[in-house]
Design an enzyme around this catalytic site. Structure first.
Site, short mmCIF file in Angstrom:
data_model
loop_
_atom_site.label_atom_id
_atom_site.label_comp_id
_atom_site.label_asym_id
_atom_site.label_seq_id
_atom_site.Cartn_x
_atom_site.Cartn_y
_atom_site.Cartn_z
N HIS A 91 5.09 0.43 -0.82
CA HIS A 91 5.73 -0.10 0.06
C HIS A 91 4.87 -1.76 0.88
O HIS A 91 3.74 -1.51 0.81
CB HIS A 91 6.94 0.54 1.37
CG HIS A 91 5.33 0.93 2.36
ND1 HIS A 91 4.36 1.88 1.85
CD2 HIS A 91 4.86 0.82 3.36
CE1 HIS A 91 3.76 2.63 2.33
NE2 HIS A 91 3.99 1.29 3.98
N HIS A 146 1.10 -1.41 -0.14
CA HIS A 146 0.43 0.05 -0.34
C HIS A 146 1.17 1.34 0.32
O HIS A 146 1.98 1.14 -0.19
CB HIS A 146 -0.51 -0.06 1.43
CG HIS A 146 -0.11 0.48 2.30
ND1 HIS A 146 -1.28 0.77 3.43
CD2 HIS A 146 0.95 0.00 2.93
CE1 HIS A 146 -0.13 1.29 4.55
NE2 HIS A 146 0.97 0.56 4.27
N HIS A 170 4.01 -4.90 3.71
CA HIS A 170 4.22 -4.99 4.84
C HIS A 170 3.80 -6.81 4.60
O HIS A 170 2.79 -7.27 4.44
CB HIS A 170 3.01 -4.66 5.90
CG HIS A 170 3.37 -3.23 6.00
ND1 HIS A 170 4.66 -3.04 6.81
CD2 HIS A 170 2.84 -1.96 5.58
CE1 HIS A 170 4.71 -1.19 6.93
NE2 HIS A 170 3.60 -0.76 5.82
N ASP A 220 -3.78 -10.65 1.11
CA ASP A 220 -3.14 -11.23 0.86
C ASP A 220 -2.62 -11.70 -0.64
O ASP A 220 -3.26 -11.49 -1.67
CB ASP A 220 -3.30 -13.15 1.07
CG ASP A 220 -1.66 -13.76 1.19
OD1 ASP A 220 -0.67 -12.77 1.86
OD2 ASP A 220 -1.41 -15.16 0.81
N HIS A 221 -1.49 -10.21 -0.69
CA HIS A 221 -0.67 -10.73 -1.98
C HIS A 221 -0.85 -9.29 -2.48
O HIS A 221 -1.60 -9.31 -3.90
CB HIS A 221 -0.01 -11.77 -3.16
CG HIS A 221 1.03 -12.34 -2.45
ND1 HIS A 221 0.82 -13.41 -1.19
CD2 HIS A 221 1.92 -12.46 -1.85
CE1 HIS A 221 1.76 -13.61 -0.78
NE2 HIS A 221 2.99 -13.42 -1.41
N GLU A 266 0.77 -3.57 11.99
CA GLU A 266 2.16 -3.75 10.50
C GLU A 266 3.46 -4.15 10.60
O GLU A 266 3.80 -4.58 9.66
CB GLU A 266 1.26 -2.37 10.24
CG GLU A 266 2.05 -1.62 8.78
CD GLU A 266 2.46 -0.45 9.10
OE1 GLU A 266 0.82 0.60 8.65
OE2 GLU A 266 3.59 0.47 9.00
N CYS A 316 6.26 6.35 3.42
CA CYS A 316 4.69 5.21 3.52
C CYS A 316 4.11 6.21 1.66
O CYS A 316 2.93 5.08 1.48
CB CYS A 316 4.72 5.47 4.56
SG CYS A 316 5.40 4.39 5.98
#
Length: 136
Positions: free
Chosen positions: A39, A14, A41, A79-80, A125, A33
């Site tokens: 980027h 995100h 997490h 996810d991903h 996070e 960010c």
């Protein structure tokens, strides 16, 4: 009252960026960010439910059923994925961990069995930053 927590994990990208602000203001508020190239997490998601133990099973809720519900309603959507672009329940919202935790609650809460209540969403996070949400 018994509390049961299930841990799940997902990876997602995100960026924090307010389109109503200048690049300079976004950089000043969000720092790295706001990276235009995103980027990512490795999120750890703790789902805590509460209620009374079923005397016939000894369970608050079958944890396999809880995991299946979380996978179906949350993890498959996140996810991903790029949280800013791919996740319907974050559309038109700032893609903060706070808003993500609220959105996860909203995805799960209506689908829990009647005898079970959602108590808390705890979303890590990073190892040092997490959000807890207890509903409205």
């Amino acid at each position: 009252m018994v509390y049961l927590t299930r841990l799940e994990h997902f990876n997602a990208a995100h960026k924090l960026f307010n389109p109503n602000w200048s690049r300079e203001q976004n950089d000043a508020v969000f720092g790295v960010c706001a990276n235009e190239n995103w980027h990512g997490h490795n999120f750890d998601l703790y789902i805590t439910i509460k209620g009374e133990v079923d005397p016939e099973t000894g369970f608050l809720m079958d944890v396999k059923k809880l995991s299946k519900l979380v996978q179906e309603k949350v993890i498959r959507k996140l996810d991903h994925k790029n949280l800013n672009l791919d996740v319907d329940f974050l559309k038109d919202k700032m893609c903060s961990t706070e808003n993500l935790a609220i959105g996860i609650w909203e995805q799960l809460e209506p689908h829990l069995p009647a005898q079970v209540k959602l108590h808390c969403i705890k979303l890590y996070e990073t190892r040092r930053i997490y959000v807890e949400y207890f509903g409205t």
